[in-house]
Design a protein around this motif. Structure first.
Motif, mmCIF file in Angstrom:
data_model
loop_
_atom_site.group_PDB
_atom_site.id
_atom_site.type_symbol
_atom_site.label_atom_id
_atom_site.label_comp_id
_atom_site.label_asym_id
_atom_site.label_seq_id
_atom_site.Cartn_x
_atom_site.Cartn_y
_atom_site.Cartn_z
ATOM 1 N N VAL A 209 0.333 -1.422 0.221
ATOM 2 C CA VAL A 209 0.245 -0.191 -0.215
ATOM 3 C C VAL A 209 0.957 1.291 0.108
ATOM 4 O O VAL A 209 0.455 2.442 -0.899
ATOM 5 C CB VAL A 209 -1.231 0.157 1.746
ATOM 6 N N SER A 210 1.944 1.012 0.599
ATOM 7 C CA SER A 210 2.957 2.418 1.061
ATOM 8 C C SER A 210 3.567 2.736 -0.300
ATOM 9 O O SER A 210 3.818 3.521 -0.445
ATOM 10 C CB SER A 210 3.808 2.453 2.073
ATOM 11 N N ASP A 211 4.444 1.392 -0.296
ATOM 12 C CA ASP A 211 5.364 1.737 -2.204
ATOM 13 C C ASP A 211 4.478 1.975 -3.380
ATOM 14 O O ASP A 211 4.895 2.315 -3.900
ATOM 15 C CB ASP A 211 6.515 0.344 -2.292
ATOM 16 N N TYR A 212 3.376 1.621 -3.478
ATOM 17 C CA TYR A 212 2.714 1.547 -5.036
ATOM 18 C C TYR A 212 1.382 2.009 -4.550
ATOM 19 O O TYR A 212 1.365 3.191 -5.317
ATOM 20 C CB TYR A 212 1.671 0.308 -5.302
ATOM 21 N N PHE A 213 0.097 1.934 -3.890
ATOM 22 C CA PHE A 213 -0.382 3.063 -3.859
ATOM 23 C C PHE A 213 -0.301 4.417 -3.297
ATOM 24 O O PHE A 213 -0.519 5.975 -4.100
ATOM 25 C CB PHE A 213 -2.047 2.429 -2.936
ATOM 26 N N HIS A 214 0.424 4.319 -2.757
ATOM 27 C CA HIS A 214 0.757 5.820 -2.156
ATOM 28 C C HIS A 214 1.461 7.029 -2.632
ATOM 29 O O HIS A 214 1.755 7.629 -2.297
ATOM 30 C CB HIS A 214 0.867 5.643 -0.123
#
Length: 218
Positions: free
Chosen positions: A105-110
């Motif tokens: 979630v952090s590396d891609y979406f955020h």
């Protein structure tokens, strides 16, 4: 442990087993948009028709989807019950307790969108005030099945060549299938690069509809 309690827990375990496959969770996201044929669901998920049928059969036996015949086709839709709430609880737990999920979630979406998304409640107020343009970036066949009231449908793969169709003098709120639908993240990133003021809806069309909010159809 009492026999009655054990029987209840066995049923819980069986439901967890039915949900315990990534393709089935993905299929639930697709059927939550509206009724679809097994052929279309297979196409969306990249599965063979036979494989998609087997997963849908398990989901139907578990009570997560329902099927009806429409001529020669069998259409699948989301069954009644708090299914989206169950999936939301699973998502919240995974993001909080599974480091692997948090990292994705952090590396891609955020990375695509670090701004706080718009809540359903906030969007309801903005729609009543007429201060926002709602952009549906799902495929057209999903938009036709149902969409947020007044939404403009521009599928994400058409967005770059249709920028002229999107006003720059109002804030845009983009939405798609749900919280992990990459379409809205990609749309927001593209529009910001072209100078638009844009945010994402916190979740997607199925959650909006499940909350009892008004929807449109085409």
């Amino acid at each position: 442990m009492s026999r009655a309690k054990l029987q209840v827990f066995e049923q819980f375990a069986e439901l967890a087993r039915v949900l315990g496959h990534a393709h089935r969770l993905e299929l639930l996201e697709y059927v939550a948009q509206g009724e679809r044929s097994v052929e279309r669901l297979a196409q969306l998920s990249g599965l063979s028709v036979a494989n998609a049928s087997q997963h849908l059969k398990q989901l139907r036996l578990g009570g997560f989807v329902q099927a009806r015949r429409d001529g020669k086709r069998v259409l699948y839709g989301l069954a009644d019950g708090p299914i989206l709430s169950l999936l939301a609880a699973l998502r919240t737990y995974a993001e909080r307790n599974r480091p692997e999920v948090g990292k994705i979630v952090s590396d891609y979406f955020h990375r695509l969108d670090e701004l706080e998304p718009v809540s359903r409640k906030e969007l309801v107020h903005r729609l009543k005030a007429g201060t926002v343009v709602v952009l549906d970036v799902r495929p057209q066949d999903e938009f036709v099945l149902g969409h947020l009231p007044g939404a403009v449908n521009i599928p994400v793969d058409e967005l770059k060549r249709r920028l002229a169709d999107i006003p720059k003098n109002q804030e845009i709120v983009a939405y798609c299938r749900g919280p992990y639908c990459v379409f809205s993240f990609e749309a927001v990133a593209l529009l910001r690069r072209h100078g638009y003021k844009v945010r994402r809806l916190q979740d997607g069309y199925p959650e909006w509809r499940a909350a009892g909010l008004p929807v449109g159809s085409s």
